[in-house]
Design a protein around this motif. Structure first.
Motif, short mmCIF file in Angstrom:
data_model
loop_
_atom_site.label_atom_id
_atom_site.label_comp_id
_atom_site.label_asym_id
_atom_site.label_seq_id
_atom_site.Cartn_x
_atom_site.Cartn_y
_atom_site.Cartn_z
N PRO A 1 0.79 -1.24 0.00
CA PRO A 1 0.00 0.00 0.00
C PRO A 1 0.82 1.29 0.00
O PRO A 1 0.40 2.28 -0.59
N SER A 2 1.99 1.28 0.62
CA SER A 2 2.79 2.50 0.70
C SER A 2 3.61 2.79 -0.55
O SER A 2 4.22 3.84 -0.68
N ALA A 3 3.63 1.85 -1.51
CA ALA A 3 4.47 2.00 -2.70
C ALA A 3 3.85 2.94 -3.73
O ALA A 3 2.64 2.99 -3.89
N THR A 4 4.71 3.66 -4.42
CA THR A 4 4.24 4.55 -5.48
C THR A 4 4.35 3.91 -6.86
O THR A 4 3.76 4.38 -7.81
N GLY A 5 5.09 2.83 -6.98
CA GLY A 5 5.25 2.15 -8.27
C GLY A 5 4.75 0.73 -8.18
O GLY A 5 3.88 0.40 -7.39
N VAL A 6 5.31 -0.12 -9.01
CA VAL A 6 4.99 -1.54 -9.00
C VAL A 6 6.01 -2.26 -8.14
O VAL A 6 7.22 -2.06 -8.30
N ILE A 7 5.54 -3.10 -7.22
CA ILE A 7 6.42 -3.88 -6.34
C ILE A 7 6.19 -5.35 -6.64
O ILE A 7 5.05 -5.79 -6.82
N ALA A 8 7.28 -6.11 -6.68
CA ALA A 8 7.16 -7.53 -6.99
C ALA A 8 8.05 -8.36 -6.05
O ALA A 8 9.13 -7.92 -5.67
N ALA A 9 7.55 -9.53 -5.71
CA ALA A 9 8.37 -10.51 -5.00
C ALA A 9 9.39 -11.04 -6.01
O ALA A 9 9.17 -11.02 -7.22
N SER A 10 10.48 -11.53 -5.51
CA SER A 10 11.57 -12.00 -6.35
C SER A 10 11.17 -13.21 -7.20
O SER A 10 10.62 -14.19 -6.69
N GLY A 11 11.49 -13.14 -8.49
CA GLY A 11 11.27 -14.28 -9.37
C GLY A 11 12.13 -15.46 -8.97
O GLY A 11 11.72 -16.61 -9.11
N ARG A 12 13.32 -15.19 -8.44
CA ARG A 12 14.21 -16.25 -7.98
C ARG A 12 13.55 -17.01 -6.83
O ARG A 12 13.58 -18.25 -6.79
N ASP A 13 12.93 -16.28 -5.90
CA ASP A 13 12.25 -16.93 -4.78
C ASP A 13 11.05 -17.73 -5.26
O ASP A 13 10.78 -18.83 -4.78
N ALA A 14 10.31 -17.20 -6.24
CA ALA A 14 9.17 -17.92 -6.79
C ALA A 14 9.64 -19.19 -7.50
O ALA A 14 9.03 -20.25 -7.35
N ALA A 15 10.72 -19.09 -8.26
CA ALA A 15 11.25 -20.27 -8.97
C ALA A 15 11.67 -21.35 -7.98
O ALA A 15 11.42 -22.54 -8.22
N ALA A 16 12.27 -20.95 -6.86
CA ALA A 16 12.70 -21.91 -5.84
C ALA A 16 11.47 -22.60 -5.22
O ALA A 16 11.49 -23.81 -4.98
N LEU A 17 10.40 -21.84 -4.98
CA LEU A 17 9.19 -22.42 -4.40
C LEU A 17 8.55 -23.41 -5.37
O LEU A 17 8.15 -24.51 -4.98
N VAL A 18 8.49 -23.04 -6.65
CA VAL A 18 7.93 -23.94 -7.67
C VAL A 18 8.78 -25.21 -7.78
O VAL A 18 8.25 -26.32 -7.84
N SER A 19 10.08 -25.04 -7.77
CA SER A 19 10.98 -26.20 -7.84
C SER A 19 10.74 -27.16 -6.68
O SER A 19 10.71 -28.37 -6.85
N GLY A 20 10.53 -26.61 -5.49
CA GLY A 20 10.23 -27.42 -4.32
C GLY A 20 8.94 -28.20 -4.49
O GLY A 20 8.86 -29.39 -4.14
N VAL A 21 7.90 -27.56 -5.03
CA VAL A 21 6.63 -28.24 -5.27
C VAL A 21 6.84 -29.38 -6.27
O VAL A 21 6.33 -30.48 -6.08
N GLN A 22 7.59 -29.11 -7.32
CA GLN A 22 7.83 -30.14 -8.33
C GLN A 22 8.62 -31.32 -7.77
O GLN A 22 8.50 -32.43 -8.27
N ARG A 23 9.40 -31.06 -6.71
CA ARG A 23 10.14 -32.16 -6.04
C ARG A 23 9.31 -32.82 -4.93
O ARG A 23 9.78 -33.76 -4.30
N GLY A 24 8.12 -32.26 -4.65
CA GLY A 24 7.25 -32.88 -3.66
C GLY A 24 7.21 -32.22 -2.30
O GLY A 24 6.53 -32.71 -1.40
N SER A 25 7.89 -31.09 -2.10
CA SER A 25 7.84 -30.44 -0.79
C SER A 25 6.74 -29.39 -0.78
O SER A 25 6.26 -28.97 -1.82
#
Length: 181
Positions: free
Chosen positions: A156-180
């Protein structure tokens, strides 16, 4: 009418953004986008709908991976091989309900930021010098090649676009694909 308070309390239904990362139904969105939801359903641009469950969550980075039951043939986006750098092109691509496919583009202004989404303190965020787009919560942030560099999240306090790290998202997806989870 859908209101922000109704969405936050879980008493209303709402729409949010997300993107496929596998052809068989793994969908990435922001944790903020699904907070308080009691039922999840994924709808695709071609009009198909799937019941969804949370396959994994990374609360500290504000990312959720959903599993759309029975999905197949989805066109996945791919994660960038490197983190965005200050000055890189960044584009948030999203589709409001019954709307066209708008974008918010700009340059990466900061990386590794910490901020609050209103309920949770998040880390490893990317800030883009672009017009804010609250309706893009959960959408992909892509680079000039179309590779995902982040997951748009609501700060809410941001004036532009804020995004979570794609690297962190890729790591989470990789974990799901490995079964965690």
């Amino acid at each position: 009418a859908v209101t922000a308070d109704g969405l936050a309390s879980g008493s209303a239904t709402g729409l949010t953004q997300g993107f496929a990362v596998s052809s068989d139904g793994l969908i990435v969105t922001s944790a903020h986008a699904v907070r308080g939801a009691t039922r999840l359903r994924v709808a695709t641009a071609d009009g198909k709908g799937y019941q969804a469950t949370i396959a994994a969550t990374d609360v500290a980075d504000g990312i959720v991976v959903l599993r759309a039951a029975g999905a197949s043939g989805l066109t996945p986006l791919h994660f960038a091989g490197q983190d965005p750098r200050i000055g890189d092109l960044a584009v948030a691509v999203f589709r409001p309900a019954l709307g066209t496919l708008p974008t918010r583009s700009g340059v990466v202004a900061a990386v590794g930021l910490n901020a609050s989404d209103g309920a949770v303190d998040l880390g490893d965020l990317v800030a883009v010098d672009a017009t804010a787009a609250p309706q893009a919560d959960g959408a992909p942030l892509v680079d000039g090649t179309g590779s995902v560099t982040g997951v748009v999240t609501m700060v809410p306090s941001a004036t532009g676009v804020i995004a979570a790290s794609g690297r962190d998202a890729a790591a989470l997806v990789s974990g799901v694909q490995r079964g965690s989870t």
